[in-house]
Design a protein around this motif. Sequence first.
Motif, PDB file in Angstrom:
ATOM      1  N   PHE A   1       0.825  -1.199   0.000  1.00 17.46           N
ATOM      2  CA  PHE A   1       0.000   0.000   0.000  1.00 17.46           C
ATOM      3  C   PHE A   1       0.862   1.252   0.000  1.00 17.46           C
ATOM      4  O   PHE A   1       0.617   2.200  -0.766  1.00 17.46           O
ATOM      5  N   ALA A   2       1.885   1.270   0.845  1.00 20.13           N
ATOM      6  CA  ALA A   2       2.765   2.444   0.918  1.00 20.13           C
ATOM      7  C   ALA A   2       3.425   2.710  -0.430  1.00 20.13           C
ATOM      8  O   ALA A   2       3.472   3.858  -0.904  1.00 20.13           O
ATOM      9  N   GLU A   3       3.902   1.660  -1.065  1.00 19.28           N
ATOM     10  CA  GLU A   3       4.544   1.812  -2.371  1.00 19.28           C
ATOM     11  C   GLU A   3       3.548   2.318  -3.411  1.00 19.28           C
ATOM     12  O   GLU A   3       3.862   3.213  -4.206  1.00 19.28           O
ATOM     13  N   GLU A   4       2.341   1.764  -3.379  1.00 21.67           N
ATOM     14  CA  GLU A   4       1.318   2.152  -4.363  1.00 21.67           C
ATOM     15  C   GLU A   4       0.878   3.598  -4.189  1.00 21.67           C
ATOM     16  O   GLU A   4       0.783   4.354  -5.160  1.00 21.67           O
ATOM     17  N   ILE A   5       0.617   4.013  -2.960  1.00 20.11           N
ATOM     18  CA  ILE A   5       0.066   5.353  -2.756  1.00 20.11           C
ATOM     19  C   ILE A   5       1.124   6.430  -2.962  1.00 20.11           C
ATOM     20  O   ILE A   5       0.824   7.512  -3.476  1.00 20.11           O
ATOM     21  N   ILE A   6       2.365   6.135  -2.627  1.00 20.97           N
ATOM     22  CA  ILE A   6       3.444   7.092  -2.909  1.00 20.97           C
ATOM     23  C   ILE A   6       3.627   7.215  -4.418  1.00 20.97           C
ATOM     24  O   ILE A   6       3.818   8.310  -4.960  1.00 20.97           O
ATOM     25  N   GLY A   7       3.532   6.074  -5.115  1.00 22.99           N
ATOM     26  CA  GLY A   7       3.640   6.112  -6.569  1.00 22.99           C
ATOM     27  C   GLY A   7       2.495   6.855  -7.217  1.00 22.99           C
ATOM     28  O   GLY A   7       2.679   7.564  -8.216  1.00 22.99           O
TER      29      GLY A   7
ATOM     30  N   HIS B   1      10.447   7.413   3.621  1.00 23.23           N
ATOM     31  CA  HIS B   1       9.902   8.384   2.670  1.00 23.23           C
ATOM     32  C   HIS B   1       9.634   9.725   3.361  1.00 23.23           C
ATOM     33  O   HIS B   1       9.955  10.786   2.798  1.00 23.23           O
ATOM     34  N   LEU B   2       9.055   9.694   4.546  1.00 23.15           N
ATOM     35  CA  LEU B   2       8.755  10.933   5.258  1.00 23.15           C
ATOM     36  C   LEU B   2      10.020  11.743   5.534  1.00 23.15           C
ATOM     37  O   LEU B   2       9.983  12.980   5.548  1.00 23.15           O
ATOM     38  N   LEU B   3      11.112  11.058   5.734  1.00 24.20           N
ATOM     39  CA  LEU B   3      12.380  11.748   5.992  1.00 24.20           C
ATOM     40  C   LEU B   3      12.883  12.544   4.786  1.00 24.20           C
ATOM     41  O   LEU B   3      13.749  13.406   4.929  1.00 24.20           O
ATOM     42  N   THR B   4      12.318  12.277   3.610  1.00 24.25           N
ATOM     43  CA  THR B   4      12.721  13.023   2.406  1.00 24.25           C
ATOM     44  C   THR B   4      11.876  14.277   2.200  1.00 24.25           C
ATOM     45  O   THR B   4      12.190  15.095   1.341  1.00 24.25           O
TER      46      THR B   4
END
Length: 266
Positions: A71-77, A127-130
Motif C-alpha cells: 500500500f505504501a509503495e502504491e500510494i506514494i507512486g 519516505h517521510l524523511l525526504t
Amino acid sequence: MKVENKNIVVTGGGNGVGREVVLKLLSKGARVIAIDINKSALEETYKISGGSDKLLTRVVNITDKKAVLDFAEEIIGTLGYIDGVINNAGIIQPFVQLKDLTFEQIDKVMDVNFYGTLYMTKAFLNHLLTRPEAHIVNIASMGGFFPVPGQSAYGASKAAVKIMTEGLYSELSDTNVHVSVVFPGGIATDIKKNSQLTNESASEKEKNSKLILSPSAAAEKIISGMEKNKYKFCIGKDSNLMDFMYRINPGFATKVIKRALGSKIH
C-alpha cells in the motif's frame, strides 16, 4: 505541521474517530488517504464527505505486513509523496480478566494496535524523511499509561505504542519529521462492536457521560495537537484527570479505576 495542502494517511478511516479525523482534515484543505479493513465503512466515509476529490480510500489490513508495504509503495507512486500518517486504527478486548482471555484474543489486540501501528510507521518512515516537513501521529490510550482492570492486554498493546512512539520521537528529534503520541480517554464510538471481539456497543449512559468525548471533538483535538507539533498529549477530561492522579499517586489512582470499572469485569 499545518495540514493544508498536505497528503495525509489515516488508518481506521471508516468509522468513529478515524472518520471524523478524515472529514476534519478535508475541511482544513488536506488531501486524505483513508484506509480501513471495512470496504463498506470507507464507502460511507466517502459518501459523507460529499464525494470529495481530495479523498482517496483503500482497503488495507494493517496487520498484514506485506499488504501495508505494498500500500505504501502504491500510494506514494500514485500521489508522488506523503506528508503525514495518523495511526488511529485500534480495537479493544472484552472486559474480562487476563486469565479469561484466549490467546487468539490477545494476539488480535496486539496485532492491530501495536504491530499495525509499527508496520504503518516503518512503511512510510524513510519516505517521510525526504519531505521538507512531515508528521507521524500515533494514537495510544489512557489505558497505555495506567492499568485498567479488564483491559490488561489492550493496555499492554497501547503501552507498546507509547514507548515505541516516544523512542521514535527521540530518534527523529533533529530531523524534519515531527512525532506525536496521543492518549485519548473515553470516546463515544462503537469500538467495542467494531473490534469484533464483543457484540457490545457503547451504551447511551456511556455516550452521554460528561467525561466522554464525541468523535468529532476528539478528532479536532488530535488535529490541533498535530498542527501545534505537540509531542505527548491527553484528550478528554478522564484522560487528563487520570494522568494527573497517576503521576501524584499511582497506587491510589489504580484503586480508583478498579472501583469505577470493577463491575464491568465479567
